[in-house]
Scaffold this active site. Structure first.
Site, PDB file in Angstrom:
ATOM      1  N   HIS A 241       0.798  -1.240   0.000  1.00 15.95           N
ATOM      2  CA  HIS A 241       0.000   0.000   0.000  1.00 15.95           C
ATOM      3  C   HIS A 241       0.834   1.295   0.000  1.00 15.95           C
ATOM      4  O   HIS A 241       0.748   2.117  -0.900  1.00 15.95           O
ATOM      5  CB  HIS A 241      -0.901   0.044   1.238  1.00 15.95           C
TER       6      HIS A 241
HETATM    7  C1  BDR Z   1      -3.067   0.707   5.293  1.00 12.13           C
HETATM    8  O1  BDR Z   1      -3.287   0.214   6.611  1.00 12.13           O
HETATM    9  C2  BDR Z   1      -2.088  -0.216   7.184  1.00 12.13           C
HETATM   10  O2  BDR Z   1      -2.264  -1.482   7.713  1.00 12.13           O
HETATM   11  C3  BDR Z   1      -1.036  -0.166   6.109  1.00 12.13           C
HETATM   12  O3  BDR Z   1       0.206   0.248   6.655  1.00 12.13           O
HETATM   13  C4  BDR Z   1      -1.568   0.841   5.130  1.00 12.13           C
HETATM   14  O4  BDR Z   1      -1.193   2.148   5.483  1.00 12.13           O
HETATM   15  C5  BDR Z   1      -3.725  -0.230   4.306  1.00 12.13           C
HETATM   16  O5  BDR Z   1      -5.092  -0.310   4.542  1.00 12.13           O
END
Ligand code: BDR
Ligand code: CA
Length: 311
Positions: A241
């Site tokens: 992400h």
């Molecule tokens: C986001 O949530 C966190 O778990 C990850 O680091 C990312 O920023 C994804 O949904």
């Protein structure tokens, strides 16, 4: 060189984003790193930010601690994805570098007000609590921030913490609502984009082949991080992400999307934290974000691999 502040809650994918930024000094001038409570509590996200700094030879980097809790709600964390420390998957020494005494929210306000208007980009990789508090403290920052590039939300792809909501928005929806209403130019990297970036075996193998210590640690982190999606969804790898935010600053042409209106649901119990994206422009509401939908995944992994190789 673009001046940036990174607000983050590491998180293995946050760590990968920080590595990408540290490896790109020609393009990016990192003014400071702000830790926020998110994947794990603040004491751990602050620790994890500093672990990544030290791993990458960045122990002079200013690190600030921000909000310990969401603005209104009870803290929700994601140890089920990131492990107990938030950065499980590699054995690293506890960091020795100190945190600055200034609060992250003060740092954001002071920096944006001090630097020339339109010069500072905010990069958010976690819940938007710190930025929302900064806006509350000094609303004039909204007109001075060049751009806020964020990982958060999802629309056609749905949510990952509830059927409707993505984690970063769900954790502090009131903060997200304040940011989307602020007038700051926003670039949003939703799950629709990040789910196209799976850490497939062949992709991780190229990072492993770099053979350096930072690459080796990143591979360990990714191996831990991806097991959640692999076990739950049977995918080859997990979605990377947060590095999308930094990749966008380096190579915006990797991404495409649409400028449209985004509102944040804060009322409904069922859909709280949902990013209501008016992709088809049916609401008549003013566009407030560049919402990305597609990414050149091979180009993204080429960039990440090449840059991590520089560390
Ligand atoms: C986001 O949530 C966190 O778990 C990850 O680091 C990312 O920023 C994804 O949904
Ligand atoms: Ca994150």
């Amino acid at each position: 060189r673009r001046k940036i502040i990174i607000d983050t809650d590491p998180g293995q994918d946050d760590a990968a984003a920080l590595m990408l930024a540290f490896a790109s000094p020609d393009e990016l001038d990192v003014l400071g790193l702000c830790a926020v409570a998110g994947n794990v509590p603040l004491s751990l996200t602050s620790r994890n930010v500093r672990i990544v700094c030290e791993l990458c030879g960045q122990s002079d980097m200013p690190v600030f601690e921000g909000a310990m809790h969401p603005i209104l709600r009870k803290q929700v964390t994601a140890e089920h994805v990131h492990g107990r420390t938030g950065l499980d998957g590699a054995e690293l020494p506890e960091p020795t570098m100190a945190v600055r005494s200034q609060h992250a929210v003060d740092f954001i306000v002071e920096t944006v007000m001090r630097e020339p208007a339109g010069s500072v980009t905010l990069c958010t990789l976690g819940p938007l609590t710190n930025v929302a508090l900064a806006l509350q403290m000094e609303p004039a920052i909204a007109g001075r921030v060049r751009e806020l590039v964020m990982m958060g939300g999802g629309f056609f792809e749905g949510g990952n913490i509830t059927p409707a909501a993505e984690f970063n928005i769900y954790v502090d929806p009131e903060a997200a609502a304040a940011v989307f209403a602020s007038g700051i130019p926003i670039v949003m990297m939703p799950l629709d984009v990040t789910h196209q970036l799976l850490t497939r075996k062949d992709r991780v193998a190229r990072i492993a082949a770099l053979g350096t210590r930072p690459a080796q640690v990143l591979v360990g982190w990714l191996a831990f991080f991806e097991r959640f999606d692999e076990e739950k969804y049977g995918s080859d790898g997990g979605p990377l992400h947060d590095p999308t935010v930094i990749a966008y600053l380096l190579k915006p042409e990797l991404f495409s999307g649409r400028h449209c209106n985004v509102e944040i649901e804060t009322q409904s119990e069922l859909t709280v934290g949902m990013t209501v994206v008016d992709w088809w422009r049916v609401s008549g509401r003013k566009p407030n974000a560049m919402v990305m939908r597609h990414v050149d995944a091979d180009g993204f992994f080429d960039l990440l691999t090449e840059r991590v190789g520089r560390l």
